[in-house]
Design a protein around this motif. Sequence first.
Motif, PDB file in Angstrom:
ATOM      1  N   ASP A  73     -33.610  34.616  -8.643  1.00 41.07           N
ATOM      2  CA  ASP A  73     -34.629  34.393  -9.677  1.00 41.07           C
ATOM      3  C   ASP A  73     -34.113  34.622 -11.098  1.00 41.07           C
ATOM      4  O   ASP A  73     -34.886  34.515 -12.059  1.00 41.07           O
ATOM      5  N   ALA A  74     -32.850  34.951 -11.253  1.00 41.86           N
ATOM      6  CA  ALA A  74     -32.298  35.213 -12.586  1.00 41.86           C
ATOM      7  C   ALA A  74     -32.340  33.944 -13.435  1.00 41.86           C
ATOM      8  O   ALA A  74     -32.347  32.818 -12.917  1.00 41.86           O
ATOM      9  N   LYS A  75     -32.353  34.130 -14.740  1.00 47.30           N
ATOM     10  CA  LYS A  75     -32.336  33.004 -15.671  1.00 47.30           C
ATOM     11  C   LYS A  75     -31.031  32.226 -15.538  1.00 47.30           C
ATOM     12  O   LYS A  75     -29.975  32.803 -15.268  1.00 47.30           O
ATOM     13  N   TYR A  76     -31.097  30.911 -15.746  1.00 45.08           N
ATOM     14  CA  TYR A  76     -29.884  30.098 -15.701  1.00 45.08           C
ATOM     15  C   TYR A  76     -28.908  30.562 -16.770  1.00 45.08           C
ATOM     16  O   TYR A  76     -29.286  30.840 -17.914  1.00 45.08           O
ATOM     17  N   SER A  77     -27.629  30.629 -16.426  1.00 39.26           N
ATOM     18  CA  SER A  77     -26.571  30.961 -17.379  1.00 39.26           C
ATOM     19  C   SER A  77     -25.402  30.011 -17.191  1.00 39.26           C
ATOM     20  O   SER A  77     -24.880  29.875 -16.077  1.00 39.26           O
ATOM     21  N   PRO A  78     -24.960  29.343 -18.258  1.00 37.66           N
ATOM     22  CA  PRO A  78     -23.803  28.455 -18.132  1.00 37.66           C
ATOM     23  C   PRO A  78     -22.512  29.210 -17.837  1.00 37.66           C
ATOM     24  O   PRO A  78     -21.530  28.603 -17.408  1.00 37.66           O
ATOM     25  N   PHE A  79     -22.515  30.525 -18.057  1.00 40.89           N
ATOM     26  CA  PHE A  79     -21.313  31.319 -17.824  1.00 40.89           C
ATOM     27  C   PHE A  79     -21.199  31.799 -16.379  1.00 40.89           C
ATOM     28  O   PHE A  79     -20.193  32.373 -15.987  1.00 40.89           O
ATOM     29  N   ARG A  80     -22.230  31.554 -15.601  1.00 43.39           N
ATOM     30  CA  ARG A  80     -22.241  31.970 -14.208  1.00 43.39           C
ATOM     31  C   ARG A  80     -21.731  30.828 -13.323  1.00 43.39           C
ATOM     32  O   ARG A  80     -22.000  29.664 -13.588  1.00 43.39           O
ATOM     33  N   THR A  81     -20.994  31.164 -12.286  1.00 45.32           N
ATOM     34  CA  THR A  81     -20.519  30.157 -11.341  1.00 45.32           C
ATOM     35  C   THR A  81     -21.550  29.968 -10.238  1.00 45.32           C
ATOM     36  O   THR A  81     -21.995  30.934  -9.611  1.00 45.32           O
ATOM     37  N   TYR A  82     -21.946  28.708 -10.015  1.00 40.68           N
ATOM     38  CA  TYR A  82     -22.907  28.376  -8.969  1.00 40.68           C
ATOM     39  C   TYR A  82     -22.203  27.593  -7.859  1.00 40.68           C
ATOM     40  O   TYR A  82     -21.251  26.843  -8.118  1.00 40.68           O
ATOM     41  N   ASP A  83     -22.660  27.777  -6.643  1.00 38.75           N
ATOM     42  CA  ASP A  83     -22.081  27.055  -5.515  1.00 38.75           C
ATOM     43  C   ASP A  83     -22.277  25.554  -5.696  1.00 38.75           C
ATOM     44  O   ASP A  83     -23.393  25.092  -5.974  1.00 38.75           O
ATOM     45  N   LEU A  84     -21.192  24.805  -5.521  1.00 44.12           N
ATOM     46  CA  LEU A  84     -21.247  23.360  -5.625  1.00 44.12           C
ATOM     47  C   LEU A  84     -21.588  22.782  -4.254  1.00 44.12           C
ATOM     48  O   LEU A  84     -20.761  22.758  -3.341  1.00 44.12           O
ATOM     49  N   VAL A  85     -22.840  22.320  -4.118  1.00 48.80           N
ATOM     50  CA  VAL A  85     -23.344  21.828  -2.837  1.00 48.80           C
ATOM     51  C   VAL A  85     -22.918  20.380  -2.600  1.00 48.80           C
ATOM     52  O   VAL A  85     -22.556  19.999  -1.483  1.00 48.80           O
ATOM     53  N   GLU A  86     -22.982  19.565  -3.646  1.00 48.24           N
ATOM     54  CA  GLU A  86     -22.637  18.147  -3.540  1.00 48.24           C
ATOM     55  C   GLU A  86     -21.932  17.716  -4.829  1.00 48.24           C
ATOM     56  O   GLU A  86     -22.554  17.662  -5.895  1.00 48.24           O
ATOM     57  N   PRO A  87     -20.632  17.429  -4.749  1.00 46.22           N
ATOM     58  CA  PRO A  87     -19.903  17.040  -5.960  1.00 46.22           C
ATOM     59  C   PRO A  87     -20.094  15.588  -6.365  1.00 46.22           C
ATOM     60  O   PRO A  87     -19.689  15.193  -7.455  1.00 46.22           O
ATOM     61  N   GLY A  88     -20.715  14.767  -5.499  1.00 44.89           N
ATOM     62  CA  GLY A  88     -20.835  13.353  -5.804  1.00 44.89           C
ATOM     63  C   GLY A  88     -19.515  12.629  -5.630  1.00 44.89           C
ATOM     64  O   GLY A  88     -18.551  13.160  -5.078  1.00 44.89           O
ATOM     65  N   ARG A  89     -19.465  11.410  -6.102  1.00 44.18           N
ATOM     66  CA  ARG A  89     -18.248  10.599  -6.000  1.00 44.18           C
ATOM     67  C   ARG A  89     -17.707  10.311  -7.396  1.00 44.18           C
ATOM     68  O   ARG A  89     -18.449   9.931  -8.295  1.00 44.18           O
ATOM     69  N   ARG A  90     -16.392  10.501  -7.545  1.00 46.21           N
ATOM     70  CA  ARG A  90     -15.737  10.253  -8.823  1.00 46.21           C
ATOM     71  C   ARG A  90     -14.679   9.170  -8.660  1.00 46.21           C
ATOM     72  O   ARG A  90     -13.932   9.157  -7.678  1.00 46.21           O
TER      73      ARG A  90
END
Length: 356
Positions: A153-170
């Motif tokens: 429930d913590a506030k979003y932080s751009p400095f925090r690392t979040y689990d990458l569930v779906e990277p999409g296609r590049r």
Amino acid sequence: MSGRIDLGLLVAALTAALALSPAAAAPQAGVMDARAQIAAAPSATITNGLITATVLLPEGDKAFYRGTRFDRSGVVSALAYKDRQFYGPWFDRISGEVRDFAYDGDDIVAGPNTAMVGPADEFDFDTPPGWAEAAPGGVFVKIGVGVLRRPDDAKYSPFRTYDLVEPGRRTVKIGKDAVTFTHTLAEPTTGYGYVYAKTLRLPKGQPRLLIAHSLRNTGTKPIVTTVYNHNFLTFGGAALGEGLSITTPFQITSGRPPSAEAAAIRGRSIAYLKTLRDKDRVSSSIEGFGTTAADNSATVHDDGLRAGVTFHGDHPLSKMQLWSIRSVVAVEPFITLVVPPGQEAHWTYAYDYAAA
């Protein structure tokens, strides 16, 4: 694909298309030397004869940038015009123990989400699409990165690392003087999906870099996003400060001006009054701009180095701010985009380089 691709040695008309691995890349762990990491990363070299730029490629675990903050496409680790270098690592090391950046003796240590170089884009510094609706364990979208998981429930932080569930296609298409990145992502449970393209091009006969973006909404919900360029300008590692100035088309005001001993607002400019050393910092909001794209512009010039860069954007500003320490100066233009389902937004920045 690994190592460095020097397209200057290839036939001028050569282009290449790469399908990049969709494997999720983990952020850097431990402590690593920044320059060694860049040297080991896959890259492409583009040139127009006047400017030569090294563009890092987002190839999974081999990529230099593996954070969940910045757009992973179009990372410029070096750009040379005449005998001047304009970009490069402003930090010495990368550590997973650091949130943003920190000082360790004479070294600057960046966290894995802040360890970025060049004119880097970030979408939604405050709240990415789907974040507010996601319960802990749910997912949200960071444009240019992928689908991430909200852990609590913590506030979003751009400095925090979040689990990458779906990277999409590049995919990446490389030419002698241009590189185009395309990121395709769909997350049906959130209603968000997009095709995001970004082209870096060096126009013939000009000391200019063009960065053109497009964002097509393939989902069912509108995409409302704020994107800015962090513009990590390093001037080849020279100490920054006295003789440096930022000039805009408008009279600058600020609700958060720089410290008086370090810099001063003078009409349309911010002038640095001292050379930055140790932990010195100059930061400021840059206000006073109008409602047209004409004000989305700034020139950063160092009189001592006799070098500078001017950027021009083609959308009105929603915000502009300045951040700098001894090794880097960043003038950050923010724009806001609203892209309904089935529609597409386009925006471009032109960077003009000067060196005496």
